[in-house]
Design an enzyme around this catalytic site. Structure first.
Site, PDB file in Angstrom:
ATOM      1  N   PHE A   1       0.805  -1.215   0.000  1.00 23.77           N
ATOM      2  CA  PHE A   1       0.000   0.000   0.000  1.00 23.77           C
ATOM      3  C   PHE A   1       0.843   1.272   0.000  1.00 23.77           C
ATOM      4  CE2 PHE A   1      -2.364  -3.331   2.327  1.00 23.77           C
ATOM      5  CZ  PHE A   1      -3.366  -3.534   1.399  1.00 23.77           C
ATOM      6  N   ASP A   2       0.300   2.287  -0.690  1.00 21.32           N
ATOM      7  CA  ASP A   2       0.904   3.620  -0.705  1.00 21.32           C
ATOM      8  C   ASP A   2       0.116   4.597   0.165  1.00 21.32           C
ATOM      9  OD1 ASP A   2       2.770   2.780  -2.677  1.00 21.32           O
ATOM     10  OD2 ASP A   2       1.245   3.091  -4.225  1.00 21.32           O
ATOM     11  N   VAL A   3      -1.187   4.331   0.321  1.00 22.39           N
ATOM     12  CA  VAL A   3      -2.072   5.241   1.047  1.00 22.39           C
ATOM     13  C   VAL A   3      -2.814   4.471   2.129  1.00 22.39           C
ATOM     14  CG1 VAL A   3      -4.016   6.844   0.851  1.00 22.39           C
ATOM     15  CG2 VAL A   3      -2.397   6.602  -1.059  1.00 22.39           C
TER      16      VAL A   3
END
Length: 306
Positions: free
Chosen positions: A22-24
């Site tokens: 995940f990035d967010v």
């Protein structure tokens, strides 16, 4: 059959794998970061760790009593760095919906059941309103009120929306006014439908419990602008330009946080056990949603290896 959630607590390899996906991170607040004014242990360090790994954090809360600047003040007071643009609360989501999506023809005021957070966000969008924190409505209903509501003389003819949120001063007069406005054709909205509010290590009535009498009176279900409403998800996606496949929703409540992430087709959902729901709730046959991952508490993510 739904796959069982992966348990992260104490498993550094699983945590590393989880973080890499995940990035967010969309973070619920009450029950995840804190309960009332009690900040859970290790939260500040956990958020610092996520930011150090280049993760983007968005604080997504259904609590409508505070506007975004108020939430930033609370985060700052608890030692959590943030900026207003990282905060997405149901009061803000409601104001965006009314001004940019509903687009009712003027003049159209909002009758507010709720606290100052809703009022602040309506002002930012230039939306006229009545009710809310008006002290004139924080009183017992009178025989004159009954007459004025019956003949319409106590009602503002420009009201086209009733917006119900968490109201610490809810009373018979406010409920009666909301009922009459909706009977006369006003659109019924709710900031969110949370049945309870986690506070001081226990639970209290939530915004959803405030709107239930109006639902019962009108037979209408309000359009809800908080989690799990996908209107809120669309607004978040549009504002932050996020990739849903690389986004994870973190929360403590299945029928808001986790359902929000599942229905929004996010890459993952993480349930923490510091708030409303526990393991037995998603293991039940009638579970409204099942998380992809779970941990005892958010700070367990610090078990990742660098």
């Amino acid at each position: 059959m739904l796959q069982s959630p992966k348990y992260l607590t104490g498993d550094s390899a699983a945590i590393n794998e989880f973080l890499d996906k995940f990035d967010v991170f969309l973070l619920d607040c009450d029950g995840v970061l804190w309960s009332g004014d009690h900040l859970f242990e290790g939260i500040v360090e956990t958020l610092e760790m996520l930011r150090s790994k280049g993760k983007r954090i968005v604080f997504v809360t259904n609590n409508s009593t505070k506007a975004r600047p108020d939430y930033q003040k609370k985060l700052t007071a608890m030692g959590i760095p943030s900026n207003v643009e990282e905060i997405f609360a149901s009061a803000y989501s409601s104001a965006i919906y009314i001004s940019r999506i509903l687009k009712l023809p003027a003049p159209n005021k909002v009758f507010v059941i709720g606290e100052s957070g809703i009022e602040t966000e309506l002002r930012t969008e230039g939306i006229p309103f009545i009710g809310g924190t008006d002290p004139a409505l924080r009183r017992d209903i009178t025989p004159e009120d009954f007459n004025g509501l019956a003949d319409g003389s106590l009602l503002d003819p420009d009201v086209g929306v009733v917006l119900a949120g968490l109201d610490f001063h809810i009373n018979y007069l406010k409920l009666s006014m909301a009922f009459q406005y909706i009977r006369r054709g006003a659109t019924f909205l709710a900031t969110n439908l949370d049945s309870t509010l986690p506070m001081s290590h226990t639970f209290f009535p939530g915004a959803g419990s405030i709107s239930i009498p109006i639902v019962n009176m009108t037979g209408q279900t309000p359009i809800a602008l908080g989690k799990p409403s996908q209107a809120m998800m669309d607004a978040i996606e549009g504002k932050f330009q996020l990739d849903r496949a690389r986004t994870c929703m973190v929360g403590d409540r299945l029928n808001t946080d986790i359902q929000f992430g599942v229905e929004g087709k996010l890459g993952g959902t993480l349930a923490v056990l510091t708030g409303v729901n526990k393991k037995e709730h998603w293991e039940a046959a009638d579970a409204v949603a099942v998380p992809a991952y779970y941990a005892d508490k958010l700070s367990d993510l610090r078990g990742a290896t660098s």
